[in-house]
Design an enzyme around this catalytic site. Structure first.
Site, PDB file in Angstrom:
ATOM      1  N   GLY A  11      18.398  40.555  65.513  1.00  0.00           N
ATOM      2  CA  GLY A  11      18.718  40.038  64.183  1.00  0.00           C
ATOM      3  C   GLY A  11      19.580  38.793  64.180  1.00  0.00           C
ATOM      4  N   ASN A  13      18.496  35.797  63.985  1.00  0.00           N
ATOM      5  CA  ASN A  13      17.940  34.913  62.943  1.00  0.00           C
ATOM      6  C   ASN A  13      18.315  35.410  61.552  1.00  0.00           C
ATOM      7  OD1 ASN A  13      16.130  32.632  64.020  1.00  0.00           O
ATOM      8  ND2 ASN A  13      15.704  34.387  65.364  1.00  0.00           N
ATOM      9  N   MET A  89       8.264  42.373  64.926  1.00  0.00           N
ATOM     10  CA  MET A  89       7.322  42.478  66.036  1.00  0.00           C
ATOM     11  C   MET A  89       6.096  43.338  65.732  1.00  0.00           C
ATOM     12  SD  MET A  89       8.511  40.422  68.118  1.00  0.00           S
ATOM     13  CE  MET A  89      10.016  39.624  68.682  1.00  0.00           C
ATOM     14  N   ARG A  90       5.711  43.408  64.454  1.00  0.00           N
ATOM     15  CA  ARG A  90       4.480  44.113  64.078  1.00  0.00           C
ATOM     16  C   ARG A  90       3.502  43.102  63.502  1.00  0.00           C
ATOM     17  NH1 ARG A  90       3.814  48.607  66.268  1.00  0.00           N
ATOM     18  NH2 ARG A  90       2.466  49.348  64.596  1.00  0.00           N
ATOM     19  N   ASN A 106       7.144  32.837  59.286  1.00  0.00           N
ATOM     20  CA  ASN A 106       7.478  33.475  60.562  1.00  0.00           C
ATOM     21  C   ASN A 106       8.111  32.437  61.482  1.00  0.00           C
ATOM     22  OD1 ASN A 106       7.380  35.451  62.718  1.00  0.00           O
ATOM     23  ND2 ASN A 106       5.618  34.331  63.547  1.00  0.00           N
ATOM     24  N   HIS A 108       8.560  31.569  65.414  1.00  0.00           N
ATOM     25  CA  HIS A 108       7.928  31.949  66.686  1.00  0.00           C
ATOM     26  C   HIS A 108       8.494  31.074  67.805  1.00  0.00           C
ATOM     27  CE1 HIS A 108       4.807  33.577  69.290  1.00  0.00           C
ATOM     28  NE2 HIS A 108       4.705  32.362  69.792  1.00  0.00           N
TER      29      HIS A 108
HETATM   30  C1  GAR Z   1      13.268  35.219  67.868  1.00  0.00           C
HETATM   31  O1  GAR Z   1      13.546  34.318  68.906  1.00  0.00           O
HETATM   32  C2  GAR Z   1      11.887  34.961  67.299  1.00  0.00           C
HETATM   33  O2  GAR Z   1      11.468  33.640  67.453  1.00  0.00           O
HETATM   34  C3  GAR Z   1      11.050  35.895  68.105  1.00  0.00           C
HETATM   35  O3  GAR Z   1      11.828  37.030  68.301  1.00  0.00           O
HETATM   36  C4  GAR Z   1      13.189  36.638  68.374  1.00  0.00           C
HETATM   37  C5  GAR Z   1      14.001  37.614  67.560  1.00  0.00           C
HETATM   38  O4  GAR Z   1      15.362  37.399  67.740  1.00  0.00           O
HETATM   39  N1  GAR Z   1       9.835  36.200  67.415  1.00  0.00           N
HETATM   40  C6  GAR Z   1       8.695  36.447  68.013  1.00  0.00           C
HETATM   41  O5  GAR Z   1       8.559  36.466  69.226  1.00  0.00           O
HETATM   42  C7  GAR Z   1       7.536  36.727  67.069  1.00  0.00           C
HETATM   43  N2  GAR Z   1       6.305  36.737  67.776  1.00  0.00           N
HETATM   44  P1  GAR Z   1      16.416  37.956  66.705  1.00  0.00           P
HETATM   45  O6  GAR Z   1      16.065  39.427  66.444  1.00  0.00           O
HETATM   46  O7  GAR Z   1      17.727  37.844  67.416  1.00  0.00           O
HETATM   47  O8  GAR Z   1      16.341  37.138  65.469  1.00  0.00           O
END
Ligand code: GAR
Length: 200
Positions: A11, A13, A89-90, A106, A108
């Site tokens: 979390g 982000n 992640m779903r 989103n 990525h």
């Molecule tokens: C983030 O870096 C995001 O870009 C990635 O997961 C991380 C979550 O971090 N998302 C993906 O890979 C989506 N396919 P966080 O939970 O610390 O925000």
């Protein structure tokens, strides 16, 4: 505009969005609810600490459609008009995505269309890429293939591992994501075909 944030993990982000909101930098966007498919996600604790509604909808043991209906019901209950996938992640089905046309974004951790899907940083490292980055995009029914809103690169240097690259990538996305959410909430993003423009 009320925003729902979907999370699965740490979390950071979400935290960037919470911090931006506290500074007044998300307005007219406002985080209305945080929903996690993982009841143990540290992201939920971040939401609670920020006094935001935090909802766990455990996907395990639920059919995808039932899981999504519960998430949609929670978003509706909180008056959400736009959805941010912040480390969610779903994969979402067309039924869900079509509820929020050009209203789901989103973040990525790669320069899409390179390295879509899971483990994007590990994919870039294994491929021998010399740069990777962050893509924030509208979510459509393709896997990580929706129109690109914002994109910035980071270098991959000798001796990097997934952790060092992730640190660089996340530093970037924590800056980029709140800006995109603010513009989306302000109606400052327009999309023609694949081309996203901003009026600001
Ligand atoms: C983030 O870096 C995001 O870009 C990635 O997961 C991380 C979550 O971090 N998302 C993906 O890979 C989506 N396919 P966080 O939970 O610390 O925000």
């Amino acid at each position: 505009m009320k925003v729902g944030v979907l999370v699965s993990g740490n979390g950071t982000n979400l935290q960037a969005l919470i911090d931006a909101q506290a500074r007044g930098d998300l307005s007219p966007g406002e985080i209305a609810v945080v929903i996690s498919n993982n009841p143990m996600a540290p992201a939920l604790a971040r939401a609670i600490a920020a006094k935001l509604p935090a909802v766990a909808v455990d996907h395990r043991g639920l059919e995808r459609q039932v899981f999504e209906e519960r998430v949609l019901a929670s978003l509706d209950a909180h008056g959400v008009e736009a959805v941010v996938l912040a480390g969610f992640m779903r994969v979402l089905t067309p039924h869900f995505i079509e509820r929020y046309p050009l209203r789901i974004v989103n973040t990525h951790p790669s320069l899409l269309p390179a390295f879509p899907g899971k483990d994007a940083i590990a994919q870039a490292l294994a491929h021998g890429a010399k740069i990777t980055g962050v893509t924030i995009h509208f979510v459509d029914t393709s896997l990580d293939g929706g129109p690109i809103i914002a994109q910035e690169s980071v270098p991959i240097v000798e001796d990097d591992d997934a952790a060092t690259i992730q640190g660089r990538v996340q530093h970037l996305e924590h800056r980029m994501l709140p800006v995109v959410v603010r513009r989306l909430a302000a109606g400052k993003l327009s999309c023609q075909g694949r081309i996203v423009r901003r009026a600001e």
